[in-house]
Write a protein that holds these residues in place. Structure first.
Motif, PDB file in Angstrom:
ATOM      1  N   VAL A  37       3.336  -6.928  12.706  1.00 26.75           N
ATOM      2  CA  VAL A  37       2.362  -7.275  11.668  1.00 26.75           C
ATOM      3  C   VAL A  37       1.042  -7.631  12.348  1.00 26.75           C
ATOM      4  CG1 VAL A  37       1.791  -8.859   9.776  1.00 26.75           C
ATOM      5  CG2 VAL A  37       4.173  -8.166  10.156  1.00 26.75           C
ATOM      6  N   GLU A  38      -0.023  -6.904  11.967  1.00 28.60           N
ATOM      7  CA  GLU A  38      -1.352  -7.193  12.525  1.00 28.60           C
ATOM      8  C   GLU A  38      -2.031  -8.302  11.723  1.00 28.60           C
ATOM      9  OE1 GLU A  38      -2.544  -5.878  15.178  1.00 28.60           O
ATOM     10  OE2 GLU A  38      -1.732  -3.869  15.457  1.00 28.60           O
ATOM     11  N   PHE A  39      -2.116  -8.069  10.423  1.00 33.38           N
ATOM     12  CA  PHE A  39      -2.795  -9.030   9.545  1.00 33.38           C
ATOM     13  C   PHE A  39      -2.026  -9.177   8.241  1.00 33.38           C
ATOM     14  CE2 PHE A  39      -6.193  -6.503  11.660  1.00 33.38           C
ATOM     15  CZ  PHE A  39      -6.704  -7.496  12.491  1.00 33.38           C
ATOM     16  N   LEU A  40      -2.175 -10.332   7.640  1.00 34.28           N
ATOM     17  CA  LEU A  40      -1.755 -10.501   6.248  1.00 34.28           C
ATOM     18  C   LEU A  40      -3.032 -10.592   5.447  1.00 34.28           C
ATOM     19  CD1 LEU A  40       1.190 -13.036   6.627  1.00 34.28           C
ATOM     20  CD2 LEU A  40       1.310 -10.544   6.330  1.00 34.28           C
ATOM     21  N   LYS A  41      -3.124  -9.755   4.420  1.00 32.44           N
ATOM     22  CA  LYS A  41      -4.377  -9.681   3.676  1.00 32.44           C
ATOM     23  C   LYS A  41      -4.107  -9.926   2.194  1.00 32.44           C
ATOM     24  CE  LYS A  41      -8.188  -6.500   2.875  1.00 32.44           C
ATOM     25  NZ  LYS A  41      -8.638  -5.125   2.970  1.00 32.44           N
ATOM     26  N   GLU A  54      -4.867  -8.236  -6.655  1.00 32.82           N
ATOM     27  CA  GLU A  54      -3.670  -7.793  -7.363  1.00 32.82           C
ATOM     28  C   GLU A  54      -2.450  -7.698  -6.472  1.00 32.82           C
ATOM     29  OE1 GLU A  54      -4.320  -4.281  -9.649  1.00 32.82           O
ATOM     30  OE2 GLU A  54      -5.919  -5.242 -10.812  1.00 32.82           O
ATOM     31  N   LYS A  55      -2.704  -7.533  -5.181  1.00 34.14           N
ATOM     32  CA  LYS A  55      -1.588  -7.322  -4.263  1.00 34.14           C
ATOM     33  C   LYS A  55      -1.865  -8.022  -2.958  1.00 34.14           C
ATOM     34  CE  LYS A  55       0.503  -3.064  -5.542  1.00 34.14           C
ATOM     35  NZ  LYS A  55       1.286  -2.031  -4.975  1.00 34.14           N
ATOM     36  N   ASN A  56      -0.787  -8.376  -2.273  1.00 38.18           N
ATOM     37  CA  ASN A  56      -0.911  -8.842  -0.895  1.00 38.18           C
ATOM     38  C   ASN A  56      -0.485  -7.712   0.024  1.00 38.18           C
ATOM     39  OD1 ASN A  56      -1.530 -11.508  -1.722  1.00 38.18           O
ATOM     40  ND2 ASN A  56       0.652 -11.820  -2.126  1.00 38.18           N
ATOM     41  N   PHE A  57      -1.234  -7.568   1.104  1.00 38.55           N
ATOM     42  CA  PHE A  57      -0.896  -6.499   2.043  1.00 38.55           C
ATOM     43  C   PHE A  57      -0.453  -7.085   3.374  1.00 38.55           C
ATOM     44  CE2 PHE A  57      -3.928  -4.585  -0.895  1.00 38.55           C
ATOM     45  CZ  PHE A  57      -3.240  -3.440  -1.255  1.00 38.55           C
ATOM     46  N   HIS A 106       6.665 -14.028   0.523  1.00 41.50           N
ATOM     47  CA  HIS A 106       5.703 -13.496  -0.444  1.00 41.50           C
ATOM     48  C   HIS A 106       5.953 -12.005  -0.618  1.00 41.50           C
ATOM     49  CE1 HIS A 106       3.419 -17.223  -0.472  1.00 41.50           C
ATOM     50  NE2 HIS A 106       3.498 -17.234   0.850  1.00 41.50           N
ATOM     51  N   VAL A 107       5.400 -11.486  -1.712  1.00 39.21           N
ATOM     52  CA  VAL A 107       5.560 -10.056  -1.961  1.00 39.21           C
ATOM     53  C   VAL A 107       4.379  -9.303  -1.330  1.00 39.21           C
ATOM     54  CG1 VAL A 107       5.661  -8.267  -3.741  1.00 39.21           C
ATOM     55  CG2 VAL A 107       6.885 -10.432  -4.063  1.00 39.21           C
ATOM     56  N   TYR A 108       4.694  -8.334  -0.503  1.00 39.82           N
ATOM     57  CA  TYR A 108       3.654  -7.560   0.186  1.00 39.82           C
ATOM     58  C   TYR A 108       3.866  -6.064  -0.008  1.00 39.82           C
ATOM     59  CZ  TYR A 108       2.877 -11.820   2.952  1.00 39.82           C
ATOM     60  OH  TYR A 108       2.608 -13.094   3.355  1.00 39.82           O
ATOM     61  N   ASP A 109       2.767  -5.336   0.008  1.00 38.24           N
ATOM     62  CA  ASP A 109       2.830  -3.908   0.302  1.00 38.24           C
ATOM     63  C   ASP A 109       2.670  -3.806   1.819  1.00 38.24           C
ATOM     64  OD1 ASP A 109       3.051  -3.273  -2.340  1.00 38.24           O
ATOM     65  OD2 ASP A 109       1.314  -1.933  -2.406  1.00 38.24           O
ATOM     66  N   VAL A 110       3.606  -3.126   2.452  1.00 34.97           N
ATOM     67  CA  VAL A 110       3.532  -2.962   3.904  1.00 34.97           C
ATOM     68  C   VAL A 110       2.787  -1.662   4.169  1.00 34.97           C
ATOM     69  CG1 VAL A 110       4.873  -2.739   6.031  1.00 34.97           C
ATOM     70  CG2 VAL A 110       5.698  -4.220   4.168  1.00 34.97           C
ATOM     71  N   VAL A 111       1.623  -1.774   4.794  1.00 33.76           N
ATOM     72  CA  VAL A 111       0.733  -0.620   4.946  1.00 33.76           C
ATOM     73  C   VAL A 111       0.296  -0.474   6.400  1.00 33.76           C
ATOM     74  CG1 VAL A 111      -0.104  -0.836   2.565  1.00 33.76           C
ATOM     75  CG2 VAL A 111      -1.374  -1.940   4.421  1.00 33.76           C
ATOM     76  N   ARG A 155       6.576  -0.748  -0.580  1.00 33.39           N
ATOM     77  CA  ARG A 155       5.798  -1.398  -1.635  1.00 33.39           C
ATOM     78  C   ARG A 155       6.559  -2.567  -2.220  1.00 33.39           C
ATOM     79  NH1 ARG A 155       3.404   4.083  -4.342  1.00 33.39           N
ATOM     80  NH2 ARG A 155       1.439   4.032  -3.191  1.00 33.39           N
ATOM     81  N   GLU A 156       5.813  -3.636  -2.494  1.00 27.43           N
ATOM     82  CA  GLU A 156       6.364  -4.809  -3.168  1.00 27.43           C
ATOM     83  C   GLU A 156       7.642  -5.305  -2.504  1.00 27.43           C
ATOM     84  OE1 GLU A 156       6.231  -4.049  -7.388  1.00 27.43           O
ATOM     85  OE2 GLU A 156       4.065  -3.760  -7.252  1.00 27.43           O
ATOM     86  N   ARG A 157       7.488  -5.671  -1.252  1.00 30.37           N
ATOM     87  CA  ARG A 157       8.631  -6.194  -0.489  1.00 30.37           C
ATOM     88  C   ARG A 157       8.468  -7.693  -0.311  1.00 30.37           C
ATOM     89  NH1 ARG A 157      11.015  -1.724   1.933  1.00 30.37           N
ATOM     90  NH2 ARG A 157      10.403   0.044   0.645  1.00 30.37           N
TER      91      ARG A 157
END
Ligand code: LLP
Length: 420
Positions: A294-298, A302-305, A338-343, A355-357
């Motif tokens: 994981v580089e960053f949590l953003k 509407e979404k957390n990345f 937390h719920v994240y989209d992993v991108v 998505r939405e993990r």
């Protein structure tokens, strides 16, 4: 195939006997990690179900063509299914045998046919009359007879993703069912072809046996007609396609699948013919994971990345097919989830891996993208001038680099600028 080769020991994900944290530290990320034991177990499930039957297994090289992976199978006595001259070269370099290799694919080049014929492949799976003509001409030039099977399209619905369904009339693959008899006659009349079999492949990630049995029934019907027309069929190649568990799919066990197909062929009075299987995904899919950091949590409106260092360039399946891959933290942590989209870092909105993990992670943590052994590294690219990941194979407590991480200078080493 289970995911048991990748399990937690004291809260840390391991590949067999090696901690994924130490793999990432030693070899960097993104990193493909394969388990020799998982590859071997999957092979043994196929091979075990074929013992005492007239059946053989050809590993679909396209699913994972790393030389070490192919070599593990070659040492176990595997045959191979290739779709290009490049894959033939890999099989031979990995210690596989041409005489146990079948050559599939809808657009074989004359040079590829020449090389495969010179190497002595077991069978060409041919998909059209122009391809028969080309193969016949190449074989004539070389003073040889090419062993041929026709890929027929049984027009059954494999109930899988449209991009990986191949047995429907609307697909580009195979000879249409109603044209098959005439095409066999045409093949049999060509002086430099030796017609030996029939094949089909209805799609990939198929999680039920029923579509296979439908296809087998249709193919057997055809075999009877073709033999009435005077052409002998020695083998039936049922293709690949057995699915795996990515999420909550419940495909049949490999052994059960193989036995059910073989039993059906025997019950219909065709037990004297050799049956070929061409599995890819079910041999390698759950024998690999992709490790990423994981580089960053953003946080977003509407979404957390969770922005990670792997991308669609490393694992294209989510972007291409909206495919689901389970994503787990490598170290189980006591953090709020937390719920994240992993991108990934690539400049495309389609560059996502999950998505939405729900994840309990912090920047710098490692994630394991599961079920990445099939159609993972092989579909990777250098888009955004990203060097491709390293590949490692774990064997017990040992980890071996089986493909070095690419370096940026390699990526444009073949390029030149115009003269001054
Ligand atoms: N034989 C033939 C002629 C094939 O076309 C394929 C796969 C196989 C065997 C192996 O099928 P498997 O056992 O792996 O399902 N890139 C896609 C999958 C494409 C499959 C193409 N053909 C994905 O990532 O899902």
């Amino acid at each position: 195939m289970t995911r048991s080769a990748f399990d937690y020991v004291d809260g840390v994900l391991h590949a067999e006997g090696v901690s994924a944290v130490s793999l990432a530290e030693q070899f960097g990320t993104p990193l493909y990690v394969y388990s020799r034991a998982a590859l071997t177990d999957a092979w043994n499930a196929y091979a075990g179900a074929c013992v005492g039957r007239r059946a053989s297994v050809h590993v679909a090289v396209k699913a994972n063509s790393n030389l070490a992976v192919l070599n593990v199978f070659a040492r176990l006595g595997a045959g191979f299914d290739i779709v290009s001259g490049g894959e033939l070269a890999r099989v031979l370099a990995a210690g596989g045998k041409a005489e146990n290799t079948v050559f599939s694919g809808v657009g074989k080049h004359a040079d590829e046919m020449r090389d495969a014929l010179a190497a002595g492949v077991k069978c060409f799976n041919v998909e059209s009359i122009p391809e028969l003509d080309r193969l016949n001409a190449v074989a004539a030039e070389m003073g040889k007879k090419a062993p041929v099977s026709l890929r027929v399209n049984p027009d059954v619905d494999a109930k899988t993703h449209p991009y990986i369904s191949t047995g429907l009339k609307s697909n580009k693959f195979g000879v249409a069912f109603e044209d098959a008899r005439a095409t066999y006659q045409a093949a049999a009349a060509m002086a430099n072809l030796d017609v030996i079999g029939i094949d089909c492949h209805i799609g990939s990630q198929i999680t039920e046996v029923a579509p296979y049995l439908d296809a087998v029934d249709k193919v057997l019907e055809l075999v009877e007609q073709i033999e009435q027309d005077g052409v002998k069929i020695r083998h039936i190649d049922v293709g690949g396609g057995l699915g795996i568990t990515y999420d909550d799919e419940t495909p049949p066990e490999i052994g059960e699948f193989v036995r059910t197909v073989l039993d059906r062929i025997e019950a219909r009075g065709h037990g004297h013919r050799e049956v070929y299987f061409e599995p890819g995904r079910s041999l390698v899919g759950n024998a690999g994971v992709l490790l990423t950091r994981v580089e960053f949590l953003k946080p977003g409106a509407e979404k957390n990345f969770a922005i990670v260092d792997a991308a669609m360039t490393d694992l294209a399946r989510p972007a291409m097919y909206e495919a689901y891959h389970a994503i787990d933290p490598v170290v189980e942590r006591n953090l709020p989830a937390h719920v994240y989209d992993v991108v990934g870092p690539v400049c495309e909105s389609g560059d996502w891996l999950g998505r939405e993990r729900l994840l309990a992670v912090e920047p710098g943590d490692l994630l394991a993208i599961r079920s990445a052994g099939a159609y993972g590294f092989v579909m990777s690219s250098n888009y955004n001038t990203r060097p491709r990941a390293a590949e490692v194979m774990v064997d017990g407590t040992q980890a071996h680099v089986v493909r070095a991480r690419e370096e940026v200078r390699q990526l444009f080493a073949g390029e030149t600028i115009l003269p001054a």
